[in-house]
Design an enzyme around this catalytic site. Structure first.
Site, short mmCIF file in Angstrom:
data_model
loop_
_atom_site.label_atom_id
_atom_site.label_comp_id
_atom_site.label_asym_id
_atom_site.label_seq_id
_atom_site.Cartn_x
_atom_site.Cartn_y
_atom_site.Cartn_z
N LYS A 51 -12.47 -35.51 -21.01
CA LYS A 51 -13.66 -34.37 -20.60
C LYS A 51 -13.55 -32.75 -19.76
CE LYS A 51 -16.67 -38.50 -19.74
NZ LYS A 51 -17.47 -39.28 -18.73
N SER A 84 -15.28 -37.41 -14.00
CA SER A 84 -15.34 -38.48 -14.03
C SER A 84 -16.07 -39.74 -15.16
CB SER A 84 -16.22 -38.84 -13.24
OG SER A 84 -16.38 -40.29 -12.32
N ASP A 85 -16.22 -40.74 -15.42
CA ASP A 85 -15.44 -42.03 -15.99
C ASP A 85 -15.87 -43.10 -15.30
OD1 ASP A 85 -16.68 -41.99 -19.13
OD2 ASP A 85 -14.88 -43.58 -19.32
N THR A 86 -17.06 -44.38 -15.95
CA THR A 86 -17.35 -45.01 -15.06
C THR A 86 -16.64 -46.26 -16.43
OG1 THR A 86 -18.49 -44.40 -13.54
CG2 THR A 86 -18.22 -46.88 -13.96
N ALA A 123 -12.21 -43.45 -12.88
CA ALA A 123 -11.55 -42.28 -12.09
C ALA A 123 -12.54 -41.07 -12.67
CB ALA A 123 -10.89 -42.65 -13.95
#
Length: 226
Positions: A51, A84-86, A123
Site C-alpha cells: 500500500k 494499515s491493514d487488518t 499492521a
C-alpha cells in the site's frame, strides 16, 4: 511533518479525526489475495508495504501530471505516509481471515469463530517521504517523492465470540455491515452483539490501534528532528 493516510477505510479516518490529527486522505487499490501457505505476519507486512509503494507511485504520478494542487502545502517538507491493514487470525495461528467474498464465505469464517477466541491483527507502516532529485534525470531538476525512512508495528487483540446460530449469521449478513470488514464483522457496529470479551486494544479491532499509531507518528517526527 504533515500526514497522508493512504486508506479508503472510513473507520481509520474517523479514529484519526477523533484525536484532532490533521491529515490528507488518498485511496490506493492493491491485490489483497494471500499467497498459498503465507503466514499471517508475512501477509500483513506485505500488505502495508504494498500500500505504501502504491501510494508513493500515485503521489509521483500526480506530481508529474501537475495534478497535486491539493498537496501543495506538502511539497516543501517531508511527509509521513500512513498505511494499515487488518486481518483476523484463527487459534491455529495460521489461518488468515480477510474480507468475505460472499455470504457463504462469511458463514464459513463465522462458524470457525463461533464460541471461541480469535485474534485481530493490525499492521501500521509509517513511511517518511521527501522530495528528491530524480536519479535518472539529475540535470532537469525533476523531483520525485522518495522513501527516506519507514517503520512498522503489528498490534494483536484477542476477541471472544458467543455461540452463533444460523439465524444470527443470516440476519447479520443481510444487514450489509460485514462485506467490507476483515473477519466479516464490525465491533463498532452490529457485530458488537457477538463479542463477549476482548483482550487488548479496542481501536485495533476497529481497524487502527490508535495509541500505538500516535506513538509511531511521534517517533517518526522525533527521528526527523535529530
Amino acid at each position: 511533518m504533515d500526514i497522508i493516510l493512504a486508506s479508503g477505510s472510513p473507520r481509520r479516518r474517523e479514529l484519526l479525526s477523533r484525536v484532532q490529527l490533521e491529515f490528507t486522505v488518498i485511496s490506493v487499490d492493491i491485490d489483497e489475495t494471500p499467497y498459498q501457505d503465507e503466514s499471517p505476519e508475512d501477509y500483513i507486512v506485505r500488505m502495508v508495504a504494498a500500500k505504501a509503494e502504491a501510494a508513493t507511485v500515485q503521489l509521483n504520478r500526480q506530481l508529474k501530471n501537475n495534478d497535486a494542487h491539493i498537496y501543495q502545502s506538502l511539497l516543501s517538507k517531508p511527509i509521513i505516509l500512513l498505511t494499515s491493514d487488518t486481518i483476523g487470525v484463527l487459534p491455529d495461528g495460521k489461518t488468515v481471515l480477510v474480507k468475505p467474498n460472499n455470504r457463504e464465505d462469511a458463514y464459513r469464517m463465522w462458524q470457525q469463530m463461533s464460541d471461541s477466541t480469535h485474534e485481530v491483527w493490525t499492521a501500521v507502516q509509517a513511511t517518511q517521504l521527501s522530495l528528491q532529485p530524480k536519479r535518472s534525470d539529475e540535470f532537469n531538476n525533476e523531483q520525485v517523492w522518495q522513501i527516506i525512512n519507514q517503520q512498522q508495528i503489528i498490534e494483536r487483540t484477542e476477541v471472544t465470540f458467543v455461540a452463533l446460530t444460523l439465524e444470527m449469521m443470516s440476519d447479520y449478513w443481510d444487514s450489509g455491515e460485514p462485506a467490507d470488514k476483515a473477519g466479516g464483522y464490525g465491533i463498532q457496529g452490529l457485530g458488537a452483539a457477538w463479542v463477549s470479551r476482548i483482550n487488548g486494544s479496542y481501536t485495533n479491532v476497529v481497524g487502527l490501534p490508535l495509541a500505538q499509531t500516535l506513538a509511531l507518528i511521534k517517533e517518526m517526527n522525533d527521528t526527523d528532528t535529530l
